[in-house]
Design an enzyme around this catalytic site. Structure first.
Site, short mmCIF file in Angstrom:
data_model
loop_
_atom_site.label_atom_id
_atom_site.label_comp_id
_atom_site.label_asym_id
_atom_site.label_seq_id
_atom_site.Cartn_x
_atom_site.Cartn_y
_atom_site.Cartn_z
N GLY A 195 0.53 -0.20 5.61
CA GLY A 195 0.85 -1.13 6.54
C GLY A 195 -0.20 -2.04 6.98
N ASP A 215 -9.07 -9.47 1.39
CA ASP A 215 -9.08 -8.37 2.62
C ASP A 215 -10.83 -8.82 3.09
OD1 ASP A 215 -7.13 -6.90 3.15
OD2 ASP A 215 -7.72 -5.07 2.00
N THR A 238 0.82 -1.05 0.12
CA THR A 238 0.10 0.04 0.01
C THR A 238 0.91 1.18 0.04
OG1 THR A 238 -1.74 -1.31 1.13
CG2 THR A 238 -2.09 0.94 1.19
N1 GLY Z 1 -5.20 -3.80 1.44
C1 GLY Z 1 -5.03 -3.12 2.66
C2 GLY Z 1 -6.25 -2.49 3.20
O1 GLY Z 1 -6.95 -1.90 2.35
O2 GLY Z 1 -6.42 -2.34 4.33
#
Ligand code: GLY
Length: 564
Positions: free
Chosen positions: A465, A416, A374
């Site tokens: 993170g 996710d 990210t």
């Molecule tokens: N893929 C990391 C987030 O969206 O939290």
């Protein structure tokens, strides 16, 4: 006042007027606009592009599009056109605030058990590697939306720096090499990805030039045709064909039906500051505000440091438990946002917090998250417009899959979702029904682009993170509220608790041995990590004197500039 002054002022009124005049002349003149403009991002090329757009007459929103697009080119391991993100905007002219939600959606053929085998067990890596792991990208639509509705320069001009960098290439650095090494297998499995991001199937050497001609072509199509340059026509056809040929489930309808959503940010108050952050489908803002409310209820910011770590870890534990229990895409499930961000709820939630004892989480054994993926950037322009944006393709280099002829590296954001209640994702996060997979649903995120402000100052911050994003932003906000300079927001040593695993994770050397002994005596399990984490980018505007300052996390290779 005018009517009163037509009469002879009384002695009392005269004295009062003198006092007011003296106060007005002694008070610093409030600077209504920043003296300059600033960009902090995870890569010097992206920061340079943002500043160039600002200096050529663009506003913060134009700069945000330029920075996002350049990050998509030079940080292929973090974000990209094959991914999504959240852009938190503040428009200075009328104070309007909105979060542009360009989060990926589950394909229309997605099913809640699509990553489980016949026995109902998770299929290893199915939601992480390859095109079956990819949600429908939102970043291209979000960039077009922001440019059209909030920017003032033509999209072709704003995308020009990214197109040039894709065509001319960028040089591989240590960071790139480290991340490519971790994703070598997934990149090798996709011939188009291996050709772009590896050299002869290996991690490229330092200084190797990564040229992305197809990506330059796709960006050029978007610059000319807007969202149709990605979600229709040749690029869309190639994406769908490549995904299907490699075992994925995208259809043309998935792409044509994708829509950006404008969402009202969540808002909280903490020690006289207004904190504005990301609403669902991110958990970030809700969990951040819940933690701040609990800290307020406990009056926990003035304690000696070891005791404060304990209270903060306990607050994190409780808010992350609520994350797992209640949060998901609010377009599909009921998410009790008002309740979770209510100070009264925080008081109740913190009521069982023992200042002398850790509260055990219910047993479970998720992995320790890596959380290096990210990206984030922060911008303030010279009118006071602001952008905090956190963008992702999820894990490093996303799914590792590139659709041939497009230059698009696909995300693996499907991980996710909660692929099965209680089964941890790549960040060790657990979830339940609220975050179960459904066709067209957005997967729960932790991304936490945030504004923190009072009369005297404005802060714009955020970080990548994984699951640790929210606790990092908490630490950054507490620094801002304490009046620390912006390099402390991004540089402060970090620790984290996410309910499960039941441990305080901390950066190497973050705790003294005295603090460790104290925390262990209270019943905390401590886990010192192998390496630092996060890559926070922050901009600060001192409203009293108009000065801007900015900082890029010393753990990364980013750049923070203020231009006059
Ligand atoms: N893929 C990391 C987030 O969206 O939290």
């Amino acid at each position: 006042m005018r009517a009163l002054l037509t009469k002879a002022p009384s002695r009392g009124l005269f004295a009062f007027c003198l006092l007011v005049a003296a106060w007005v002349s002694a008070a610093p003149a409030r600077a209504l606009v920043p003296q300059g403009q600033s960009v902090a991002s995870a890569h010097p090329e992206a920061t340079a592009a943002g500043i160039a757009i600002l200096e050529s007459g663009g506003n913060a929103f134009d700069a945000a599009v330029a920075v996002s697009a350049v990050l998509a080119v030079v940080e292929p391991y973090s974000s990209g056109l094959g991914g999504g993100g959240f852009w938190l905007l503040h428009r200075a002219s009328d104070g309007f605030e909105v979060m542009v939600d360009g989060r990926e959606r589950a394909p229309l053929q997605a099913r809640r058990d699509m990553y489980l085998d016949a026995d109902g067990e998770p299929i290893p890596r199915a939601s992480i590697d390859g095109p079956l792991a990819a949600g429908i990208p939102g970043e291209p639509a979000a960039l077009v939306h922001i440019a059209r509705h909030y920017g003032r320069l033509p999209l072709s001009l704003v995308l020009a720096p990214a197109i040039r960098l894709a065509r001319e290439g960028f040089l591989v650095d240590e960071r790139y090499r480290r991340f490519a090494e971790r994703r070598l297998e997934a990149l090798r499995a996709s011939p188009a990805a291996a050709q772009l991001f590896l050299k002869d199937g290996e991690v490229p050497p330092l200084g190797y030039r990564v040229v992305q001609q197809d990506l330059a072509e796709t960006l050029t199509r978007i610059a000319g045709a807007g969202r149709a340059g990605f979600y229709a026509g040749e690029v869309a056809d190639r994406l769908v064909a490549a995904v299907q040929a490699a075992g994925g489930i995208w259809s043309s309808k998935d792409l044509s039906a994708y829509r950006v959503v404008e969402r009202e940010p969540v808002m909280g108050r903490f020690q006289g500051y207004r904190v504005v952050s990301a609403p669902p489908p991110s958990s970030g803002g809700v969990v951040l505000i819940e933690m701040l409310n609990m800290l307020d209820a406990l009056q926990a910011t003035q304690k000696p440091s070891a005791q404060q770590v304990h209270l903060m870890a306990e607050v994190m534990r409780r808010a992350y438990e609520d994350r797992a229990r209640y949060l998901g895409d609010a377009d599909f499930v009921q998410v009790p946002v008002e309740r979770l961000t209510d100070p009264g709820y925080a008081r109740e939630r913190a009521a069982d917090l023992d200042p002398e004892r850790a509260t055990p989480s219910r047993p479970f054994k998720p992995d320790v998250p890596k959380g290096a993926d990210t990206t984030h950037f922060s911008i303030i322009d010279n009118e006071g417009n602001r952008v905090a944006a956190t963008l992702s393709i999820n894990y490093l280099f996303g799914s590792g899959f590139v659709a041939p002829g497009t230059g698009i590296l696909l995300n693996d954001e499907m991980d996710d979702f909660s692929i099965k209640p209680g089964v941890p994702n790549v960040y060790g996060l657990v979830g339940n029904e609220a975050n179960a997979i459904a066709p067209g649903k957005r997967m729960l995120s932790s991304m936490t682009p945030t504004f923190v402000e009072n009369e005297g100052q404005v802060g714009v911050l955020g970080t990548p993170g994984g699951s640790r994003i929210i606790s990092m932003v908490l630490i950054g906000v507490l620094q801002a509220v304490a009046g620390a300079p912006v390099d402390h927001w991004v540089g402060k040593a970090r620790f984290h608790h996410q309910y499960l695993p039941d441990e305080i994770q901390f950066e190497p050397g973050a705790f003294t041995s005295k603090t460790r002994v104290y925390l262990e005596a209270l019943g905390h399990k401590l886990h010192e990590l192998d390496e630092p984490y996060g890559n926070m980018q922050a901009v600060h505007w001192n409203r009293e004197n108009g000065r801007l300052s900015a900082a890029s996390d010393p753990r990364g290779v980013g750049a923070a500039w203020v231009s006059k």
